[in-house]
Each structure stands twice: as C-alpha cells, then as structure tokens.
Design a protein around this motif. Structure first.
Motif, PDB file in Angstrom:
ATOM      1  N   ALA A  88      66.264  21.712  66.967  1.00 14.31           N
ATOM      2  CA  ALA A  88      65.607  20.561  67.587  1.00 14.31           C
ATOM      3  C   ALA A  88      66.617  19.579  68.169  1.00 14.31           C
ATOM      4  O   ALA A  88      66.390  19.005  69.245  1.00 14.31           O
ATOM      5  CB  ALA A  88      64.716  19.861  66.561  1.00 14.31           C
ATOM      6  N   GLU A  89      67.746  19.363  67.493  1.00 10.28           N
ATOM      7  CA  GLU A  89      68.744  18.426  68.000  1.00 10.28           C
ATOM      8  C   GLU A  89      69.309  18.898  69.330  1.00 10.28           C
ATOM      9  O   GLU A  89      69.535  18.095  70.247  1.00 10.28           O
ATOM     10  CB  GLU A  89      69.867  18.240  66.979  1.00 10.28           C
ATOM     11  N   THR A  90      69.520  20.204  69.465  1.00  9.21           N
ATOM     12  CA  THR A  90      70.015  20.749  70.726  1.00  9.21           C
ATOM     13  C   THR A  90      68.976  20.587  71.830  1.00  9.21           C
ATOM     14  O   THR A  90      69.312  20.295  72.981  1.00  9.21           O
ATOM     15  CB  THR A  90      70.410  22.224  70.549  1.00  9.21           C
ATOM     16  N   VAL A  91      67.708  20.773  71.509  1.00  7.98           N
ATOM     17  CA  VAL A  91      66.638  20.543  72.487  1.00  7.98           C
ATOM     18  C   VAL A  91      66.699  19.110  72.998  1.00  7.98           C
ATOM     19  O   VAL A  91      66.594  18.842  74.204  1.00  7.98           O
ATOM     20  CB  VAL A  91      65.259  20.841  71.863  1.00  7.98           C
ATOM     21  N   LEU A 193      68.405  35.707  70.250  1.00  6.41           N
ATOM     22  CA  LEU A 193      69.590  34.976  70.703  1.00  6.41           C
ATOM     23  C   LEU A 193      69.467  33.535  70.245  1.00  6.41           C
ATOM     24  O   LEU A 193      68.460  32.883  70.503  1.00  6.41           O
ATOM     25  CB  LEU A 193      69.671  35.024  72.237  1.00  6.41           C
ATOM     26  N   THR A 194      70.476  33.029  69.546  1.00  6.75           N
ATOM     27  CA  THR A 194      70.498  31.611  69.218  1.00  6.75           C
ATOM     28  C   THR A 194      71.606  30.928  70.007  1.00  6.75           C
ATOM     29  O   THR A 194      72.710  31.464  70.154  1.00  6.75           O
ATOM     30  CB  THR A 194      70.675  31.342  67.713  1.00  6.75           C
ATOM     31  N   GLU A 195      71.285  29.759  70.547  1.00 12.94           N
ATOM     32  CA  GLU A 195      72.242  28.953  71.289  1.00 12.94           C
ATOM     33  C   GLU A 195      72.619  27.690  70.516  1.00 12.94           C
ATOM     34  O   GLU A 195      73.080  26.716  71.082  1.00 12.94           O
ATOM     35  CB  GLU A 195      71.635  28.590  72.655  1.00 12.94           C
ATOM     36  N   GLY A 196      72.397  27.746  69.196  1.00  9.70           N
ATOM     37  CA  GLY A 196      72.770  26.632  68.342  1.00  9.70           C
ATOM     38  C   GLY A 196      71.664  25.600  68.260  1.00  9.70           C
ATOM     39  O   GLY A 196      70.499  25.919  68.436  1.00  9.70           O
ATOM     40  N   GLY A 197      72.070  24.379  67.987  1.00  8.38           N
ATOM     41  CA  GLY A 197      73.422  23.907  67.897  1.00  8.38           C
ATOM     42  C   GLY A 197      74.143  24.259  66.610  1.00  8.38           C
ATOM     43  O   GLY A 197      73.731  25.144  65.842  1.00  8.38           O
ATOM     44  N   PRO A 198      75.252  23.512  66.375  1.00 12.51           N
ATOM     45  CA  PRO A 198      76.117  23.805  65.248  1.00 12.51           C
ATOM     46  C   PRO A 198      75.410  23.812  63.895  1.00 12.51           C
ATOM     47  O   PRO A 198      75.721  24.645  63.043  1.00 12.51           O
ATOM     48  CB  PRO A 198      77.162  22.684  65.314  1.00 12.51           C
ATOM     49  N   ARG A 199      74.469  22.902  63.693  1.00 10.86           N
ATOM     50  CA  ARG A 199      73.774  22.856  62.407  1.00 10.86           C
ATOM     51  C   ARG A 199      72.952  24.120  62.183  1.00 10.86           C
ATOM     52  O   ARG A 199      72.969  24.718  61.107  1.00 10.86           O
ATOM     53  CB  ARG A 199      72.878  21.629  62.334  1.00 10.86           C
ATOM     54  N   LEU A 200      72.219  24.555  63.224  1.00  9.67           N
ATOM     55  CA  LEU A 200      71.404  25.762  63.090  1.00  9.67           C
ATOM     56  C   LEU A 200      72.280  26.992  62.914  1.00  9.67           C
ATOM     57  O   LEU A 200      72.003  27.845  62.064  1.00  9.67           O
ATOM     58  CB  LEU A 200      70.502  25.930  64.310  1.00  9.67           C
ATOM     59  N   LEU A 201      73.357  27.088  63.696  1.00  2.00           N
ATOM     60  CA  LEU A 201      74.245  28.239  63.545  1.00  2.00           C
ATOM     61  C   LEU A 201      74.844  28.263  62.147  1.00  2.00           C
ATOM     62  O   LEU A 201      74.966  29.332  61.528  1.00  2.00           O
ATOM     63  CB  LEU A 201      75.350  28.212  64.603  1.00  2.00           C
ATOM     64  N   GLY A 202      75.210  27.096  61.624  1.00  2.56           N
ATOM     65  CA  GLY A 202      75.732  27.039  60.260  1.00  2.56           C
ATOM     66  C   GLY A 202      74.727  27.546  59.243  1.00  2.56           C
ATOM     67  O   GLY A 202      75.091  28.218  58.271  1.00  2.56           O
ATOM     68  N   GLN A 203      73.446  27.267  59.464  1.00  2.90           N
ATOM     69  CA  GLN A 203      72.409  27.760  58.559  1.00  2.90           C
ATOM     70  C   GLN A 203      72.288  29.283  58.630  1.00  2.90           C
ATOM     71  O   GLN A 203      72.119  29.951  57.607  1.00  2.90           O
ATOM     72  CB  GLN A 203      71.076  27.089  58.904  1.00  2.90           C
ATOM     73  N   PHE A 204      72.376  29.827  59.839  1.00  3.10           N
ATOM     74  CA  PHE A 204      72.329  31.283  59.980  1.00  3.10           C
ATOM     75  C   PHE A 204      73.541  31.936  59.310  1.00  3.10           C
ATOM     76  O   PHE A 204      73.432  32.985  58.668  1.00  3.10           O
ATOM     77  CB  PHE A 204      72.269  31.682  61.451  1.00  3.10           C
ATOM     78  N   VAL A 205      74.714  31.321  59.463  1.00  2.90           N
ATOM     79  CA  VAL A 205      75.921  31.862  58.821  1.00  2.90           C
ATOM     80  C   VAL A 205      75.778  31.810  57.309  1.00  2.90           C
ATOM     81  O   VAL A 205      76.068  32.786  56.605  1.00  2.90           O
ATOM     82  CB  VAL A 205      77.169  31.081  59.283  1.00  2.90           C
ATOM     83  N   ALA A 206      75.332  30.671  56.775  1.00  3.75           N
ATOM     84  CA  ALA A 206      75.187  30.523  55.324  1.00  3.75           C
ATOM     85  C   ALA A 206      74.191  31.527  54.759  1.00  3.75           C
ATOM     86  O   ALA A 206      74.356  32.005  53.632  1.00  3.75           O
ATOM     87  CB  ALA A 206      74.754  29.099  54.996  1.00  3.75           C
ATOM     88  N   ALA A 207      73.157  31.857  55.552  1.00  7.45           N
ATOM     89  CA  ALA A 207      72.141  32.812  55.101  1.00  7.45           C
ATOM     90  C   ALA A 207      72.553  34.251  55.347  1.00  7.45           C
ATOM     91  O   ALA A 207      71.806  35.177  55.015  1.00  7.45           O
ATOM     92  CB  ALA A 207      70.820  32.527  55.812  1.00  7.45           C
TER      93      ALA A 207
END
Length: 260
Positions: A88-91, A193-207
């Motif tokens: 949402a923040e990236t949107v 395909l995910t284009e982030g942002g950083p917070r969302l990508l971090g969640q995908f990495v952590a999971a």
C-alpha cells in the motif's frame, strides 16, 4: 535501450542479439520467461532497483535511480506476470495506476492463457488507500486488495463498492506474506511479480516465500538514509540465491537470482 549484452555464460542470450544493438521485447521476454510450473505450483519473483550504495529509492521513489532500460525490463516483467503484487505504501508513493494491455505482448499472453493485462494486487493491513483512484475504479481487470481478517469493515466495504475484490490473507489485523502467494495461486494467478516496496519485500523474504529476485544495480550514489530494497526484521539465517543471469547497459547491471 541502446546496448544490452550478457556478461555471464548463464544468460539465455539470443544469437540474433549481438552486443551492438538493443534487444527486442520478444528477446527480453524469452530471457525473463517464468519457469514451467507443475500442477499447484507458483513462482514469486521480485523486481527492484538499488544504487551502488544500497539505496532502494531516492526522495521516497524508485524512478530517480532507474533508467530507460530498467523501465523497458520493468514493462517486460509485468507483461509476463499473471499478477503484480505491491504494498500500500508503494501505491501511495509511486502513484500506481492500472496495468495496461500492450499489443506487442498480446499474442504471448493469449498463448499462455493469460488475460490482456496482469492483475494488480495491493497488500494492506490498514486498508489506508484512496479507493477513488483509477487503480480501483477503472482497471482493465479488477484490482485485488489483500488484507487481514480483522481489517476495518467500513474500508472493506468501500473497496468492494469501488470495484476491487477483497481477499483475506491473514488472521487478525496482519497479512501473512506466505499466504499472499498461496491465495493468489488459488485464483489461477501463479506467475507472480512483486514490485515492493521494501517493507513488503522484507515480509516475503522473512517468510521464505520469494523464488527469484530481478535486481537492477544502478550506477549511482545517493548517500542519505534511504531504505534498502528489503526492510523489516532480520532473518535468522541469510537466504542464499543462485545467479541466473547478468545483463549490462550504460553502466546499469540487470541481474537475476533464483532460489537454490
């Protein structure tokens, strides 16, 4: 794009694409093709850009550290995907609009059983979005909003009234990053395909939900305190990926890393 060529033997380069001319969109689509997926499988790739000193954005946006070829690849990756997943923040920061149909990719998408354009899926726990935006009111295909089971009921109703489809992807107020990929796949949206942002990508990495990272390394230095491409809590053990290919143009490196 003036010049784009492989710099490792792992790149699926086309013999018709010498280093002194630009690659066609068809050649880029072949180079970035999703792997073949078996029944029930899905593939989540991320597309991000970073400066040499690790900044994932400048003044809150990725566009200032991007370039012409990066945007060309950005468009190709979107054209190959069933769904584009974004936080949402990236949107809000990037002014997201609906994905558009592109004639140059129409035959390829039809052959793959895809619609004219990818679905945009917005991940939000708070539902703090402007549902009057064209992303929700006039997309080519309905926008998805992925949220938690305890999302504000009034905001859920606003999203639905605007034409978005609300998908529960987490218990309570939070969104479960691993469940996001599964919920999308259950709807037939398996090339993700995910284009982030950083917070969302971090969640995908952590999971441990990320299968592939397409990372553009921008030949720029910004200093400052900009976010990296992935944020949030650190993982217990760093996730190691294997390089799939590296391309170069005008000092930009276009890399791909895959899950081992």
């Amino acid at each position: 794009m003036r010049r784009l060529f492989p710099v490792t033997d792992q790149t699926p380069a086309s013999p018709e694409a010498p280093a002194d001319r630009e690659w066609s969109l068809d050649e880029l689509a072949e180079a970035y093709a999703y792997p073949a997926l078996g029944p029930g499988e899905h593939w989540l790739r991320a597309n991000m850009v970073s400066t040499l000193d690790g900044a994932g954005q400048h003044d809150g946006r990725s566009q200032p550290i991007s370039g012409e070829t990066d945007m060309r690849i950005f468009g190709t990756l979107r054209a190959l995907a069933d769904v584009v997943v974004v936080g949402a923040e990236t949107v809000r920061q990037e002014g997201y609009r609906p994905a558009r149909a592109r004639e140059v990719f129409a035959a390829r998408r039809a052959a793959a059983g895809q619609g004219p354009a990818p679905v945009i899926a917005v991940v939000t726990a708070s539902m703090d979005l402007d549902f009057a935006l064209p992303l929700f009111t006039s997309p080519l295909v309905p926008t998805l909003v992925l949220t938690g089971a305890a999302a504000p009921a009034g905001r859920v109703a606003e999203a639905a009234a605007a034409g978005a489809e609300v998908v529960v992807a987490g218990e309570g107020a939070r969104v479960d990053a691993a469940r996001v990929a599964r919920e999308l796949a259950a709807r037939g949206l398996r090339r993700q395909l995910t284009e982030g942002g950083p917070r969302l990508l971090g969640q995908f990495v952590a999971a441990d939900a990320l299968d592939e990272l397409c990372l553009t390394i921008s030949p720029m230095l910004t200093a400052g305190d900009a976010q990296r491409i992935a944020g949030g809590p650190s993982v217990t053990v760093p996730h190691r990926l294997a390089p799939a290919c590296v391309l170069e143009e005008a000092g930009f490196l276009f890399t791909r890393y895959r899950r081992i």
